[in-house]
Design an enzyme around this catalytic site. Structure first.
Site: not given
Ligand code: BGC
Length: 344
Positions: A87, A139, A142, A298
């Protein structure tokens, strides 16, 4: 404040999501809960003091910091930063947004609400932002770790302005603030609006934070008005929700409540006169996204930009993250702003 307790990939607290959640707690009248979050972040930041100082020192002598020394973008409930999962952990908007939220908290709860731990962590975060803001980092989505997103630079600028208001004296902070303003102004001057990043002239809805929300661009600023008009033309969907960016394929690339709320807030602050109708329509769109239990996702699956890419994400990570905590937070911020505008 976990991003989404019910979604394994998001069982972490992100500085970005958490900053907006804390701001919503303060705006919604629960500064005590915001205080708990800020203390927890301060402790997470101070636990990284040694590596952050190594990174700051490296930059000071013109060296490239060791990526191991970056402040992580997210922490587990126990305050541990996950490692080795690929990640993109280096996200420079996080410390800026946290400082921005911390100063709002000080205003909501009184400056005395910030203890020595919060102040020490804030000073360290501000010093880190001064040293690191220009470095390319992931950003808000991600992605694109090789670029400097405009929303990231704006978040860091807002963070330093907040640190200044908190009375944190940092040598060089004024110069850095001027550099950040110049960088954003130069980008806007080149294309006439605020582009997504230094490597991409498209608009990105994370830019919506830079106006009335973070206060980096004045509502009447020509470049800001043009930015808002472009987001409106390119990223507001057919039923009124807001997409992240035109080429989004994550879960098919749907419309996001967090961005629809940011759009509503930007409309409410438009040109000083406000655009209440659009702000209300944004809130209505968000309310329509609630599930039977009142929870917000989301993103919405209606009118996705790349329908063929939706099943692949559902197979990989399951149904879209619900409830996404900062979807609720941004909705509170918009509802609160609308209520205040009503009274004004
Ligand atoms: C988003 C980030 C967010 C994270 C947790 C990601 O999909 O791109 O902005 O911080 O989810 O909500």
């Amino acid at each position: 404040i976990l991003a989404c307790p019910a979604y394994p990939m998001y069982r972490y607290s992100w500085l970005r999501d958490g900053a907006f959640c804390a701001a919503a707690l303060d705006a919604g009248g629960d500064p005590a809960s915001a205080a708990v979050f800020h203390r927890w972040v301060a402790e997470c930041v101070l636990a990284f003091e040694a590596p952050m100082r190594r990174a700051i020192e490296a930059v000071a002598v013109g060296e490239t910091p060791d990526p191991q020394d970056y402040l992580p973008c997210r922490f587990s409930e126990a305050g541990v930063a996950p490692t080795g999962d690929g990640w993109g952990a280096f996200q420079m908007d996080g410390p800026g947004l946290w400082l921005w939220a911390l100063e709002r908290h000080a205003r909501a709860a009184g400056a005395a609400a910030l203890g020595a731990t919060e102040r020490r962590a804030a000073a360290l975060a501000a010093e880190y932002v001064c040293a690191m803001w220009r470095r390319p980092s992931c950003d808000a989505w991600e992605e694109h770790e090789d670029r400097l997103a405009s929303s990231t630079a704006a978040a860091d600028l807002a963070g330093l302005l907040a640190a200044n208001r908190l009375g944190l004296e940092l040598g060089g902070m004024q110069v850095t603030v001027a550099d950040m303003r110049d960088e954003l102004a130069a980008r806007a001057a080149r294309v006439g609006y605020l582009p997504r990043s230094d490597g991409d002239d498209a608009v990105d809805a994370s830019i919506l934070w830079c106006g009335p929300i973070l206060g980096v661009f004045h509502a009447r600023d020509e470049a800001w008005r043009e930015t808002l008009a472009r987001v409106e033309a390119e990223l507001v969907g057919p039923d009124g929700g807001v997409y992240r960016y035109g080429a989004d394929t994550f879960y098919g690339g749907g419309q996001w409540p967090v961005l629809t709320a940011a759009y509503g807030l930007a409309c409410l602050g438009r040109d000083g006169s406000g655009d209440r109708e659009r702000a209300e329509a944004a809130l209505t769109w968000i309310e329509e996204q609630r599930d039977a239990g009142g929870l917000l996702p989301e993103q919405s699956h209606r009118h996705v930009l790349a329908p063929a890419r939706l099943p692949e994400w559902q197979a990989r990570w399951g149904p879209v993250a619900t409830p996404l905590t900062w979807s609720h937070a941004m909705t509170v911020l918009l509802a609160q702003a609308l209520a205040l505008a009503e009274r004004a």
